[in-house]
Design an enzyme around this catalytic site. Structure first.
Site, PDB file in Angstrom:
ATOM      1  CG  HIS A   1     -10.695 -98.791 -42.321  1.00  0.00           C
ATOM      2  ND1 HIS A   1     -11.000 -99.711 -43.287  1.00  0.00           N
ATOM      3  CD2 HIS A   1     -10.441 -99.518 -41.193  1.00  0.00           C
ATOM      4  CE1 HIS A   1     -10.940-100.931 -42.776  1.00  0.00           C
ATOM      5  NE2 HIS A   1     -10.616-100.844 -41.505  1.00  0.00           N
TER       6      HIS A   1
ATOM      7  CG  HIS B   1      -8.049-102.251 -52.062  1.00  0.00           C
ATOM      8  ND1 HIS B   1      -7.159-103.022 -51.356  1.00  0.00           N
ATOM      9  CD2 HIS B   1      -9.232-102.316 -51.403  1.00  0.00           C
ATOM     10  CE1 HIS B   1      -7.790-103.537 -50.312  1.00  0.00           C
ATOM     11  NE2 HIS B   1      -9.040-103.119 -50.310  1.00  0.00           N
TER      12      HIS B   1
ATOM     13  CG  ASP C   1     -16.027 -99.200 -49.731  1.00  0.00           C
ATOM     14  OD1 ASP C   1     -16.853 -99.778 -49.011  1.00  0.00           O
ATOM     15  OD2 ASP C   1     -14.829 -99.087 -49.447  1.00  0.00           O
TER      16      ASP C   1
HETATM   17  N1  COA Z   1      -8.680 -91.810 -57.913  1.00  0.00           N
HETATM   18  C1  COA Z   1      -7.710 -91.214 -58.628  1.00  0.00           C
HETATM   19  N2  COA Z   1      -6.401 -91.478 -58.492  1.00  0.00           N
HETATM   20  C2  COA Z   1      -6.052 -92.396 -57.578  1.00  0.00           C
HETATM   21  C3  COA Z   1      -7.015 -93.084 -56.801  1.00  0.00           C
HETATM   22  C4  COA Z   1      -8.366 -92.750 -56.997  1.00  0.00           C
HETATM   23  N3  COA Z   1      -9.328 -93.348 -56.296  1.00  0.00           N
HETATM   24  N4  COA Z   1      -6.381 -93.951 -55.990  1.00  0.00           N
HETATM   25  C5  COA Z   1      -5.066 -93.821 -56.229  1.00  0.00           C
HETATM   26  N5  COA Z   1      -4.863 -92.869 -57.186  1.00  0.00           N
HETATM   27  C6  COA Z   1      -3.601 -92.431 -57.732  1.00  0.00           C
HETATM   28  C7  COA Z   1      -2.803 -91.658 -56.694  1.00  0.00           C
HETATM   29  O1  COA Z   1      -3.109 -90.287 -56.705  1.00  0.00           O
HETATM   30  C8  COA Z   1      -1.375 -91.949 -57.098  1.00  0.00           C
HETATM   31  O2  COA Z   1      -1.030 -91.107 -58.184  1.00  0.00           O
HETATM   32  P1  COA Z   1       0.479 -90.562 -58.341  1.00  0.00           P
HETATM   33  O3  COA Z   1       1.335 -91.801 -58.475  1.00  0.00           O
HETATM   34  O4  COA Z   1       0.423 -89.723 -59.567  1.00  0.00           O
HETATM   35  O5  COA Z   1       0.759 -89.812 -57.079  1.00  0.00           O
HETATM   36  C9  COA Z   1      -1.452 -93.362 -57.652  1.00  0.00           C
HETATM   37  O6  COA Z   1      -2.810 -93.571 -58.028  1.00  0.00           O
HETATM   38  C10 COA Z   1      -1.079 -94.406 -56.622  1.00  0.00           C
HETATM   39  O7  COA Z   1      -1.829 -94.139 -55.463  1.00  0.00           O
HETATM   40  P2  COA Z   1      -1.417 -94.556 -53.988  1.00  0.00           P
HETATM   41  O8  COA Z   1      -1.620 -93.411 -53.075  1.00  0.00           O
HETATM   42  O9  COA Z   1      -0.077 -95.239 -53.997  1.00  0.00           O
HETATM   43  O10 COA Z   1      -2.509 -95.637 -53.713  1.00  0.00           O
HETATM   44  P3  COA Z   1      -2.651 -96.314 -52.370  1.00  0.00           P
HETATM   45  O11 COA Z   1      -2.573 -97.744 -52.690  1.00  0.00           O
HETATM   46  O12 COA Z   1      -1.769 -95.793 -51.328  1.00  0.00           O
HETATM   47  O13 COA Z   1      -4.112 -95.814 -51.933  1.00  0.00           O
HETATM   48  C11 COA Z   1      -6.395 -95.828 -51.443  1.00  0.00           C
HETATM   49  C12 COA Z   1      -5.163 -96.653 -51.799  1.00  0.00           C
HETATM   50  C13 COA Z   1      -7.560 -96.804 -51.200  1.00  0.00           C
HETATM   51  C14 COA Z   1      -6.169 -95.007 -50.149  1.00  0.00           C
HETATM   52  C15 COA Z   1      -6.728 -94.855 -52.606  1.00  0.00           C
HETATM   53  O14 COA Z   1      -6.848 -95.590 -53.794  1.00  0.00           O
HETATM   54  C16 COA Z   1      -7.955 -94.012 -52.383  1.00  0.00           C
HETATM   55  O15 COA Z   1      -7.879 -92.966 -51.716  1.00  0.00           O
HETATM   56  N6  COA Z   1      -9.141 -94.435 -52.952  1.00  0.00           N
HETATM   57  C17 COA Z   1     -10.372 -93.705 -52.816  1.00  0.00           C
HETATM   58  C18 COA Z   1     -11.058 -94.040 -51.486  1.00  0.00           C
HETATM   59  C19 COA Z   1     -11.630 -95.432 -51.473  1.00  0.00           C
HETATM   60  O16 COA Z   1     -12.355 -95.835 -52.366  1.00  0.00           O
HETATM   61  N7  COA Z   1     -11.310 -96.176 -50.390  1.00  0.00           N
HETATM   62  C20 COA Z   1     -11.867 -97.512 -50.157  1.00  0.00           C
HETATM   63  C21 COA Z   1     -10.846 -98.579 -50.274  1.00  0.00           C
HETATM   64  S1  COA Z   1     -11.651-100.163 -50.110  1.00  0.00           S
END
Ligand code: COA
Length: 258
Positions: A146, A185, A238
């Site tokens: 988070h 996100h 971020d």
């Molecule tokens: N870099 C590379 N690939 C990413 C990614 C990232 N930052 N975020 C998502 N993906 C990929 C996933 O691996 C997944 O691939 P797949 O379908 O081949 O398995 C696909 O995109 C969908 O991802 P998903 O897990 O459904 O996204 P989510 O909506 O559940 O996750 C976050 C959201 C924020 C947890 C995720 O994007 C993340 O971990 N981001 C990096 C941390 C970050 O910046 N957090 C701050 C948020 S404000």
């Protein structure tokens, strides 16, 4: 200003992570607030104002105390963001620095219901009290899934080192199915609308502080990530907040309390 007893509590727990210290001090402040048990809207608004003023003072005082220095008292002439930088770093920020942080605070405050706001609302919904709700929120925000991404972005930028390395660095992570910090996100499947308010400001701050290479590294990472927009992975708030905190001289373990 914080009661002396709170400063003593901060001193006792100063070895903890700034989020733990903040959580403990906010909890302890309930013993000093004249309206802790009054859950009327009027009293809760007053308590909210007090906590909004006290929380940055706690974070700044802790940073001074853990470095063996005397906490800086708030300066009522400065605004909320400017005052925070003043207390944290011990010198008055420039107008530009205070404004950038003000924008950053507004963007984060405007973000509605996320995991920590949700946790705080669950606590409040039991007719507990505001201090308990805020403590629940702080504990929830601490988690790296988070609040931790801004810190992770700068760790990544440091590891990349220079714009020329960005492409191979990002490709290596993506090839091993890792994630690039500051992208993606849970809610936004387009660019996080908050990011554009910080992009230009991060660039300008980098230039005015003589460290333009951080923005160049971030820019290159963004370029490499462009094809992933097709999958709904865009830059989030971020990505630039981390660079701004770093350029302002804020210690990395204080990025989450920000
Ligand atoms: N870099 C590379 N690939 C990413 C990614 C990232 N930052 N975020 C998502 N993906 C990929 C996933 O691996 C997944 O691939 P797949 O379908 O081949 O398995 C696909 O995109 C969908 O991802 P998903 O897990 O459904 O996204 P989510 O909506 O559940 O996750 C976050 C959201 C924020 C947890 C995720 O994007 C993340 O971990 N981001 C990096 C941390 C970050 O910046 N957090 C701050 C948020 S404000």
């Amino acid at each position: 200003e914080l009661p002396t007893d709170i400063l003593e509590i901060i001193d006792k727990v100063k070895a903890g992570h700034p989020m733990d210290v903040l959580r403990t001090a906010v909890s302890a402040l309930s013993a000093f607030d004249p309206e802790t048990l009054d859950n009327s809207i009027e009293a809760t608004t007053r308590k909210g104002l007090r906590l909004t003023a006290q929380a940055p003072t706690i974070v700044a005082a802790h940073n001074m105390i853990r470095n063996g220095k005397t906490p800086v008292k708030p300066n009522p002439e400065l605004n909320h963001a400017g005052n925070f930088l003043y207390m944290l770093l011990g010198k008055e920020p420039s107008k530009e620095e205070a404004h950038i942080l003000d924008v950053d605070f507004i963007l984060h405050a405007e973000h509605g219901s996320n995991a920590s706001a949700f946790a705080a609302r669950v606590a409040a919904s039991t007719i507990s009290d505001l201090h308990s709700a805020v403590v629940a929120g702080i504990g929830t925000l601490k988690g790296p899934a988070h609040g931790g991404a801004a810190e992770a972005v700068m760790v990544m930028a440091e590891a990349v080192g220079s714009p020329e390395n960005a492409e191979s660095y990002v490709r290596n992570i993506l090839d091993s199915r890792g994630r690039i910090m500051g992208f993606g996100h849970r809610v936004y499947k387009a660019e996080d609308p908050r990011a554009r308010h910080l992009r230009e400001r991060a660039k300008n701050l980098g230039e005015s502080s003589g460290q333009p290479h951080w923005f160049q590294i971030l820019n290159k990472i963004q370029e490499v990530m462009t094809p992933y927009q097709r999958r709904g992975i865009y830059v989030n708030v971020d990505f630039f907040a981390g660079a701004i905190y770093y350029l302002l001289g804020i210690p990395e373990d204080i990025f989450i309390p920000m």
